[in-house]
Design an enzyme around this catalytic site. Structure first.
Site, PDB file in Angstrom:
ATOM      1  N   ARG A   1       0.828  -1.207   0.000  1.00  0.00           N
ATOM      2  CA  ARG A   1       0.000   0.000   0.000  1.00  0.00           C
ATOM      3  C   ARG A   1       0.861   1.255   0.000  1.00  0.00           C
ATOM      4  O   ARG A   1       1.912   1.298   0.618  1.00  0.00           O
ATOM      5  CB  ARG A   1      -0.902   0.012   1.232  1.00  0.00           C
TER       6      ARG A   1
ATOM      7  N   CYS B   1       0.095   5.501   0.636  1.00  0.00           N
ATOM      8  CA  CYS B   1      -0.889   6.499   1.037  1.00  0.00           C
ATOM      9  C   CYS B   1      -0.188   7.848   0.935  1.00  0.00           C
ATOM     10  O   CYS B   1       0.811   8.079   1.623  1.00  0.00           O
ATOM     11  CB  CYS B   1      -1.378   6.235   2.453  1.00  0.00           C
TER      12      CYS B   1
END
Length: 154
Positions: A126, A128
């Site tokens: 991930r 972000c």
């Protein structure tokens, strides 16, 4: 000689695999329709590339009132999940997620509390990142890459 032949065979193999790839757009009524010239998702070679999803309903409406980041995150993840379902995949098959927030300091913890409900045992790679702004003035966007169900080796 051997190196030249190996390179030639490798180039032929790459060309053959490229020419046998099928690119399939994915469309579902269970997520907001594309707002421009793009697909909700694209399937190719066992992968699903989901376009950035924003906190809009499948009817292409913003959430009513003044929704919290948690409520927006729930809608975004539901949109992603619905697109993956239409692609023969699921949240459990996500291999990479990219999250975009307009206020990292004030939104990250709230977003993460919702994200963690869906990705607690299975934890995809991930990113972000904070961005200055997002389309239609929304506070967050999420895009993912997943594999199709049953694709254990690519």
């Amino acid at each position: 000689m051997f190196s030249r032949q190996l390179r030639s065979n490798l180039v032929k193999s790459i060309k053959m695999s490229r020419s046998s790839s099928t690119i399939t757009p994915v469309q579902t009524a269970n997520a907001p329709p594309p707002a421009a010239s793009y697909s909700q998702a694209i399937k190719v070679n066992g992968f699903i590339y989901v376009s950035g999803q924003i906190p809009y309903t499948p009817q292409n409406k913003p959430l009513p009132g003044n929704p919290t980041i948690q409520e927006q995150a729930e809608q975004v993840i539901q949109n992603v999940s619905n697109i993956l379902d239409a692609s023969n995949s699921s949240l459990k098959h996500v291999v990479k997620a990219n999250i975009f927030l307009t206020d990292m300091k004030n939104q990250f913890a709230e977003f993460n509390s919702v994200y963690g409900k869906y990705f607690n045992e299975h934890k995809p790679a991930r990113s972000c990142v904070a961005v200055k702004e997002l389309p239609l003035g929304v506070a967050l966007e999420m895009e993912v890459v997943a594999i199709e169900k049953g694709e254990t080796k690519l």
